[in-house]
Design an enzyme around this catalytic site. Sequence first.
Site, mmCIF file in Angstrom:
data_model
loop_
_atom_site.group_PDB
_atom_site.id
_atom_site.type_symbol
_atom_site.label_atom_id
_atom_site.label_comp_id
_atom_site.label_asym_id
_atom_site.label_seq_id
_atom_site.Cartn_x
_atom_site.Cartn_y
_atom_site.Cartn_z
ATOM 1 C CE1 TYR A 169 7.155 -11.612 -3.036
ATOM 2 C CE2 TYR A 169 8.337 -10.112 -1.589
ATOM 3 C CZ TYR A 169 8.329 -10.965 -2.673
ATOM 4 O OH TYR A 169 9.484 -11.184 -3.373
ATOM 5 C CB CYS A 211 8.716 -5.198 0.643
ATOM 6 S SG CYS A 211 7.375 -6.394 0.802
ATOM 7 C CG ASN A 212 5.930 -2.098 5.598
ATOM 8 O OD1 ASN A 212 6.118 -1.557 6.660
ATOM 9 N ND2 ASN A 212 5.821 -1.419 4.468
ATOM 10 C CB CYS A 255 1.539 -1.946 2.451
ATOM 11 S SG CYS A 255 1.737 -2.571 0.752
#
Length: 277
Positions: free
Chosen positions: A43, A75-76, A190
Site C-alpha cells: 500500500y 495498517c498505518n 508500519c
Amino acid sequence: MTRPPKILIFDSGLGGLTVFAELVKLRPHADYLYCADDAGFPYGSWKEPELVERVAKLMEAQIADHAPDMVVIACNTASTIVLPYLRVHWPSLPFVGTVPAIKPAAERTRSKMISVLGTPGTVARDYTQNLIAQFAAHCSVTLVGSKRLASLAESHMHGERASDADIVNEIAPCFREEGGRRTDAVALACTHYPLLVEEFERLAPWPVEWIDPAPAIARRADQLLGERFGPDVARDQPASRRAIFTSGARPSGPLAATLARYGLAWDVAPTPASERA
Ligand code: DGL
C-alpha cells in the site's frame, strides 16, 4: 450479548499479525478473521484517492460477508486516510485504527531526537504532520519513508531471510547525530516492521527504543469490546481464527507454517470480497 465478538483485522499483508497477536492475548475467546489484501500489496506507494477507494470497497464486501462486531485497520498507510470514511459509512461499527506512534516516541525520548519509520505513503500524510505538530513540536523529527521494508518483512514471513545489507540500507536514515545529541527513539509506523525488530536491534548503529504500537492498539480494541461485550469469557466451542487473502492464492508451505504458529487457519477459495475488489 452472550455470543463472542467477531473481530475483523485488516492489513495489506501480514503486518497486521503483530496487532492480532497482541489482541489474542487479551481476548483469546473472540472469533477472528484476518484479511490480508495481498492482491493490493504494498500500500505504501498507492495514490491516496485510489487507496481510499480500494479499502472502502474491500471493507464493504468484508462487512457484508462476515458481519464483524469490530474492525481493526492494522495498517498505518490505510488508517491515516480511510478511517474518517469508514466511520461515516458504518457509524455503529467500531473501527480501531493504527496511526504512527509519534506521541509515545515524543514522551519517551530523552535526546529529543526521534525518527518515524513508515511507508512512503504514511510519512507523506497530513495526518502524520498533524501528529508531529500536536505531540512532538519540542522534538527534532526525522521522517523515513522506506520503500522496501514492508516487502522484506513479507518475505521473512514467507520463510525467506532478508540480507543484513538490505535492512541496514532501509533503517540507516533513522539514525541522526546533531550537536552532541543523537536519535534515541524510532516509531515503527508500519505494522510490518515489528516483524523484523530483532534484526533492527542487531543491526542498529547504536541502541534506540523501537516503539511498536501493537500492544496499545490491542488495549484500545479490548476496551471497546469490553464496553459492548463485557470481559472475555471462556466457552465450550473453540474460537474461530481464519485468514483470507484477497488474491485467493493458496499459502505456500512456509507461509502456512507461519499462519499455524499464529493459530490461524486459512480459506483457500477466493472470497466473494476479493472478486469484487
Ligand atoms: N502494514 C502496512 C502499514 O502499517 C503497510 C505495508 C504496505 O502495504 O506497504 O502501513
